[in-house]
Design a protein around this motif. Sequence first.
Motif, PDB file in Angstrom:
ATOM      1  N   THR A  43       0.838  -1.199   0.000  1.00  0.00           N
ATOM      2  CA  THR A  43       0.000   0.000   0.000  1.00  0.00           C
ATOM      3  C   THR A  43       0.873   1.249   0.000  1.00  0.00           C
ATOM      4  O   THR A  43       0.618   2.201  -0.747  1.00  0.00           O
ATOM      5  CB  THR A  43      -0.935   0.002   1.227  1.00  0.00           C
ATOM      6  OG1 THR A  43      -1.802  -1.131   1.138  1.00  0.00           O
ATOM      7  CG2 THR A  43      -1.762   1.262   1.305  1.00  0.00           C
ATOM      8  N   SER A  47       1.067   3.970  -3.083  1.00  0.00           N
ATOM      9  CA  SER A  47       0.838   5.396  -2.816  1.00  0.00           C
ATOM     10  C   SER A  47       2.009   6.246  -3.291  1.00  0.00           C
ATOM     11  O   SER A  47       1.815   7.305  -3.889  1.00  0.00           O
ATOM     12  CB  SER A  47       0.610   5.631  -1.321  1.00  0.00           C
ATOM     13  OG  SER A  47      -0.564   5.002  -0.895  1.00  0.00           O
ATOM     14  N   GLU A  50       2.027   6.343  -7.115  1.00  0.00           N
ATOM     15  CA  GLU A  50       1.005   7.278  -7.598  1.00  0.00           C
ATOM     16  C   GLU A  50       1.443   8.730  -7.428  1.00  0.00           C
ATOM     17  O   GLU A  50       0.989   9.601  -8.156  1.00  0.00           O
ATOM     18  CB  GLU A  50      -0.318   7.036  -6.876  1.00  0.00           C
ATOM     19  CG  GLU A  50      -1.011   5.759  -7.320  1.00  0.00           C
ATOM     20  CD  GLU A  50      -2.312   5.490  -6.585  1.00  0.00           C
ATOM     21  OE1 GLU A  50      -2.516   6.051  -5.480  1.00  0.00           O
ATOM     22  OE2 GLU A  50      -3.113   4.707  -7.108  1.00  0.00           O
ATOM     23  N   THR A 108      -9.861   4.237   0.132  1.00  0.00           N
ATOM     24  CA  THR A 108      -8.764   4.097  -0.834  1.00  0.00           C
ATOM     25  C   THR A 108      -8.634   2.659  -1.306  1.00  0.00           C
ATOM     26  O   THR A 108      -8.485   2.399  -2.509  1.00  0.00           O
ATOM     27  CB  THR A 108      -7.437   4.579  -0.216  1.00  0.00           C
ATOM     28  OG1 THR A 108      -7.557   5.970   0.083  1.00  0.00           O
ATOM     29  CG2 THR A 108      -6.265   4.360  -1.161  1.00  0.00           C
TER      30      THR A 108
END
Length: 145
Positions: A43, A47, A50, A108
């Motif tokens: 995760t 993140s 991104e 999310t």
Amino acid sequence: MAKLSGKPDCCWVADAPKTDFPELVGAQECDAAIVGAGIVGLTTALSLLEAGKAVIVLEARQVGRQVTGRSSAKITAQHSLIYRYLIDTAGHEIALAYAEANRRGVATIREWIETLQIDCDLEPKSAFTYTCDPRTYAGMWVMTV
């Protein structure tokens, strides 16, 4: 439906394919190195990716097969009695900030499942905290997620 092997192992990893990523060799350039390819590590890596960062994920064993692979696989903002504890020790605003961070995390993950078309059998369910002894959690703060 997973075909369970009958061996003492977690059902979440019973039929998960083994991963076979190349070993990291030599010096590598990156903005961040993530240690551990469980749900928290991946995760964090996603993140950062991104956000345009170059990321290397390091895993000593198999992706998602240690703590994550032996978890309940539950995605929730309901964490035992942490909210009561936070209210009592840090105040209502901190408890609300923690709750909102958890709500955003759940949202999310749902968004990633949809946009990345992750086949994971997500099943939204209600969650409840209860007691058989009403004196146990007198004054418990209730939050709807």
